[in-house]
Each structure stands twice: as C-alpha cells, then as structure tokens.
Design a protein around this motif. Sequence first.
Motif, PDB file in Angstrom:
ATOM      1  N   LEU A  56       0.868  -1.168   0.000  1.00 27.50           N
ATOM      2  CA  LEU A  56       0.000   0.000   0.000  1.00 27.50           C
ATOM      3  C   LEU A  56       0.905   1.218   0.000  1.00 27.50           C
ATOM      4  CD1 LEU A  56      -2.841   1.238   0.167  1.00 27.50           C
ATOM      5  CD2 LEU A  56      -2.636   1.129   2.662  1.00 27.50           C
ATOM      6  N   SER A  57       0.773   2.046  -1.028  1.00 29.82           N
ATOM      7  CA  SER A  57       1.602   3.240  -1.162  1.00 29.82           C
ATOM      8  C   SER A  57       0.749   4.480  -0.926  1.00 29.82           C
ATOM      9  CB  SER A  57       2.237   3.304  -2.549  1.00 29.82           C
ATOM     10  OG  SER A  57       3.097   2.209  -2.748  1.00 29.82           O
ATOM     11  N   HIS A  58       1.327   5.446  -0.194  1.00 31.40           N
ATOM     12  CA  HIS A  58       0.655   6.708   0.133  1.00 31.40           C
ATOM     13  C   HIS A  58       1.420   7.826  -0.571  1.00 31.40           C
ATOM     14  CE1 HIS A  58      -1.485   4.628   3.455  1.00 31.40           C
ATOM     15  NE2 HIS A  58      -0.361   3.943   3.516  1.00 31.40           N
ATOM     16  N   PHE A  59       0.863   8.356  -1.659  1.00 32.36           N
ATOM     17  CA  PHE A  59       1.514   9.387  -2.458  1.00 32.36           C
ATOM     18  C   PHE A  59       1.008  10.770  -2.055  1.00 32.36           C
ATOM     19  CE2 PHE A  59       1.855   5.651  -5.141  1.00 32.36           C
ATOM     20  CZ  PHE A  59       3.110   5.766  -5.722  1.00 32.36           C
ATOM     21  N   LEU A  60       1.919  11.652  -1.660  1.00 34.30           N
ATOM     22  CA  LEU A  60       1.549  13.041  -1.410  1.00 34.30           C
ATOM     23  C   LEU A  60       1.165  13.691  -2.736  1.00 34.30           C
ATOM     24  CD1 LEU A  60       4.416  14.124   1.009  1.00 34.30           C
ATOM     25  CD2 LEU A  60       2.050  13.540   1.594  1.00 34.30           C
ATOM     26  N   PRO A  61       0.386  14.788  -2.715  1.00 35.66           N
ATOM     27  CA  PRO A  61       0.106  15.485  -3.969  1.00 35.66           C
ATOM     28  C   PRO A  61       1.422  15.832  -4.675  1.00 35.66           C
ATOM     29  CG  PRO A  61      -1.305  16.320  -2.232  1.00 35.66           C
ATOM     30  CD  PRO A  61      -0.303  15.398  -1.572  1.00 35.66           C
ATOM     31  N   GLY A  62       1.514  15.487  -5.949  1.00 32.58           N
ATOM     32  CA  GLY A  62       2.736  15.703  -6.712  1.00 32.58           C
ATOM     33  C   GLY A  62       3.726  14.561  -6.626  1.00 32.58           C
ATOM     34  N   GLY A  63       3.510  13.633  -5.699  1.00 36.30           N
ATOM     35  CA  GLY A  63       4.413  12.489  -5.539  1.00 36.30           C
ATOM     36  C   GLY A  63       4.172  11.455  -6.625  1.00 36.30           C
ATOM     37  N   GLY A  64       5.180  10.625  -6.866  1.00 35.59           N
ATOM     38  CA  GLY A  64       5.007   9.623  -7.899  1.00 35.59           C
ATOM     39  C   GLY A  64       6.189   8.706  -8.076  1.00 35.59           C
ATOM     40  N   ALA A  65       6.266   8.120  -9.256  1.00 38.94           N
ATOM     41  CA  ALA A  65       7.343   7.210  -9.627  1.00 38.94           C
ATOM     42  C   ALA A  65       7.718   7.482 -11.081  1.00 38.94           C
ATOM     43  CB  ALA A  65       6.913   5.759  -9.453  1.00 38.94           C
ATOM     44  N   ASP A  66       9.016   7.511 -11.353  1.00 36.91           N
ATOM     45  CA  ASP A  66       9.534   7.773 -12.694  1.00 36.91           C
ATOM     46  C   ASP A  66       9.195   6.635 -13.654  1.00 36.91           C
ATOM     47  OD1 ASP A  66      10.724  10.110 -11.714  1.00 36.91           O
ATOM     48  OD2 ASP A  66      12.593   9.072 -11.228  1.00 36.91           O
ATOM     49  N   MET A  67       9.228   6.957 -14.944  1.00 39.33           N
ATOM     50  CA  MET A  67       8.980   5.962 -15.997  1.00 39.33           C
ATOM     51  C   MET A  67      10.010   4.837 -15.876  1.00 39.33           C
ATOM     52  SD  MET A  67       7.056   5.163 -18.676  1.00 39.33           S
ATOM     53  CE  MET A  67       6.261   6.628 -19.339  1.00 39.33           C
ATOM     54  N   ALA A  68       9.526   3.606 -15.841  1.00 40.27           N
ATOM     55  CA  ALA A  68      10.387   2.422 -15.738  1.00 40.27           C
ATOM     56  C   ALA A  68       9.595   1.203 -16.182  1.00 40.27           C
ATOM     57  CB  ALA A  68      10.866   2.231 -14.295  1.00 40.27           C
ATOM     58  N   PRO A  69      10.294   0.158 -16.640  1.00 40.26           N
ATOM     59  CA  PRO A  69       9.582  -1.065 -17.016  1.00 40.26           C
ATOM     60  C   PRO A  69       9.121  -1.821 -15.765  1.00 40.26           C
ATOM     61  CG  PRO A  69      11.943  -1.348 -17.319  1.00 40.26           C
ATOM     62  CD  PRO A  69      11.727   0.081 -16.923  1.00 40.26           C
ATOM     63  N   ALA A  70       7.945  -2.415 -15.839  1.00 40.68           N
ATOM     64  CA  ALA A  70       7.437  -3.229 -14.732  1.00 40.68           C
ATOM     65  C   ALA A  70       8.331  -4.463 -14.596  1.00 40.68           C
ATOM     66  CB  ALA A  70       5.992  -3.642 -14.996  1.00 40.68           C
ATOM     67  N   PRO A  71       8.858  -4.717 -13.394  1.00 45.98           N
ATOM     68  CA  PRO A  71       9.759  -5.856 -13.225  1.00 45.98           C
ATOM     69  C   PRO A  71       9.055  -7.205 -13.345  1.00 45.98           C
ATOM     70  CG  PRO A  71       9.300  -4.847 -11.102  1.00 45.98           C
ATOM     71  CD  PRO A  71       8.667  -3.969 -12.154  1.00 45.98           C
ATOM     72  N   VAL A  72       7.765  -7.214 -13.067  1.00 46.63           N
ATOM     73  CA  VAL A  72       6.927  -8.417 -13.127  1.00 46.63           C
ATOM     74  C   VAL A  72       5.517  -7.971 -13.516  1.00 46.63           C
ATOM     75  CG1 VAL A  72       8.232  -9.698 -11.366  1.00 46.63           C
ATOM     76  CG2 VAL A  72       6.326  -8.239 -10.671  1.00 46.63           C
ATOM     77  N   GLU A  73       4.612  -8.916 -13.702  1.00 41.93           N
ATOM     78  CA  GLU A  73       3.206  -8.579 -13.913  1.00 41.93           C
ATOM     79  C   GLU A  73       2.709  -7.841 -12.673  1.00 41.93           C
ATOM     80  OE1 GLU A  73      -1.020 -10.898 -14.849  1.00 41.93           O
ATOM     81  OE2 GLU A  73       0.780 -12.046 -14.390  1.00 41.93           O
ATOM     82  N   MET A  74       1.963  -6.740 -12.854  1.00 38.97           N
ATOM     83  CA  MET A  74       1.523  -5.941 -11.717  1.00 38.97           C
ATOM     84  C   MET A  74       0.114  -5.388 -11.905  1.00 38.97           C
ATOM     85  SD  MET A  74       4.704  -3.177 -11.760  1.00 38.97           S
ATOM     86  CE  MET A  74       4.331  -2.649 -10.154  1.00 38.97           C
ATOM     87  N   PHE A  75      -0.482  -5.040 -10.759  1.00 42.73           N
ATOM     88  CA  PHE A  75      -1.760  -4.346 -10.714  1.00 42.73           C
ATOM     89  C   PHE A  75      -1.605  -3.124  -9.822  1.00 42.73           C
ATOM     90  CE2 PHE A  75      -2.806  -8.795 -11.274  1.00 42.73           C
ATOM     91  CZ  PHE A  75      -3.873  -8.800 -12.159  1.00 42.73           C
ATOM     92  N   TYR A  76      -2.220  -2.024 -10.202  1.00 44.73           N
ATOM     93  CA  TYR A  76      -2.410  -0.869  -9.317  1.00 44.73           C
ATOM     94  C   TYR A  76      -3.909  -0.752  -9.089  1.00 44.73           C
ATOM     95  CZ  TYR A  76       2.245   1.014 -10.671  1.00 44.73           C
ATOM     96  OH  TYR A  76       3.577   1.218 -10.912  1.00 44.73           O
ATOM     97  N   TYR A  77      -4.298  -0.549  -7.839  1.00 43.68           N
ATOM     98  CA  TYR A  77      -5.705  -0.320  -7.499  1.00 43.68           C
ATOM     99  C   TYR A  77      -5.754   0.940  -6.636  1.00 43.68           C
ATOM    100  CZ  TYR A  77     -10.346  -0.812  -5.477  1.00 43.68           C
ATOM    101  OH  TYR A  77     -11.639  -0.576  -5.088  1.00 43.68           O
ATOM    102  N   ILE A  78      -6.525   1.935  -7.061  1.00 37.53           N
ATOM    103  CA  ILE A  78      -6.598   3.188  -6.328  1.00 37.53           C
ATOM    104  C   ILE A  78      -7.638   3.052  -5.214  1.00 37.53           C
ATOM    105  CG2 ILE A  78      -6.903   5.694  -6.482  1.00 37.53           C
ATOM    106  CD1 ILE A  78      -4.548   4.408  -8.185  1.00 37.53           C
ATOM    107  N   VAL A  79      -7.167   3.157  -3.987  1.00 33.97           N
ATOM    108  CA  VAL A  79      -8.039   3.063  -2.814  1.00 33.97           C
ATOM    109  C   VAL A  79      -8.683   4.412  -2.536  1.00 33.97           C
ATOM    110  CG1 VAL A  79      -8.110   2.566  -0.333  1.00 33.97           C
ATOM    111  CG2 VAL A  79      -6.615   1.225  -1.832  1.00 33.97           C
TER     112      VAL A  79
END
Length: 115
Positions: free
Chosen positions: A42-65
């Motif tokens: 579970l990741s908590h992103f502050l406004p403006g926070g994020g992650a740089d462009m990168a290849p997914a290391p494995v199959e992944m899902f993002y679900y916005i809570v």
Amino acid sequence: MSYKVTKANEAVTYEPPGHYDVRCTNLHKPDQVDDGEISLGLSHFLPGGGADMAPAPVEMFYYIVDGEMTVKTGDGKEHVLHAGDSIHMGKGCERESKNTGIKTAQMLVCLVMKK
C-alpha cells in the motif's frame, strides 16, 4: 497450507528506486506463505508524488483506494485513475505514476512473482 495476517501497524516501509514524495508499505510477500507468488503493498503518495517511468519488473496491478493517480504508459497514453479504478500491466511494460490530485492518494500495488 499456510496463512499470514498483517495488522496495519505491522506493515513494513521501504523506499523503491525512482519514487518520490511517497510512503510505501509492504503488506505481504511471497515467501510468507507456502508456494506464494504475490507481493502486496500500500503506497501513500503526497500530492505531486510519484514514480519515474520504468519497465514493470513483473506482472503488476495498481488499485486506487483513495485519491487520484495519473499513470502514463509506454505507449504514450495517460490514464487518470480515481478510487475504485485499477490498471493491470504485463512484465516489461513501461509506466510512470503521479498523484495529480489535491490530497494524499492511496494505491494498492500487487506484484505477481511467478516462480
């Protein structure tokens, strides 16, 4: 057969490379149960926070809570996701994410770690 319960106060924080203005927590790891293949965080992103462009290391899902996250994909598309929305990515797919909302966004991150 095995089980692993993680209480909210037991979540382990970590700092993945390429991420900024975010608190990432690991809830479950594959090695915690017999024949496990899933990592859940579970990741908590502050406004403006994020992650740089990168290849997914494995199959992944993002679900916005909660909140709003914009995910840019390697094919040049931009997806604005809100609470209840999700995105599924195959291994190697490039993606970038950013909280484009005005409040902290919570995102479940599921990685499928095939053996």
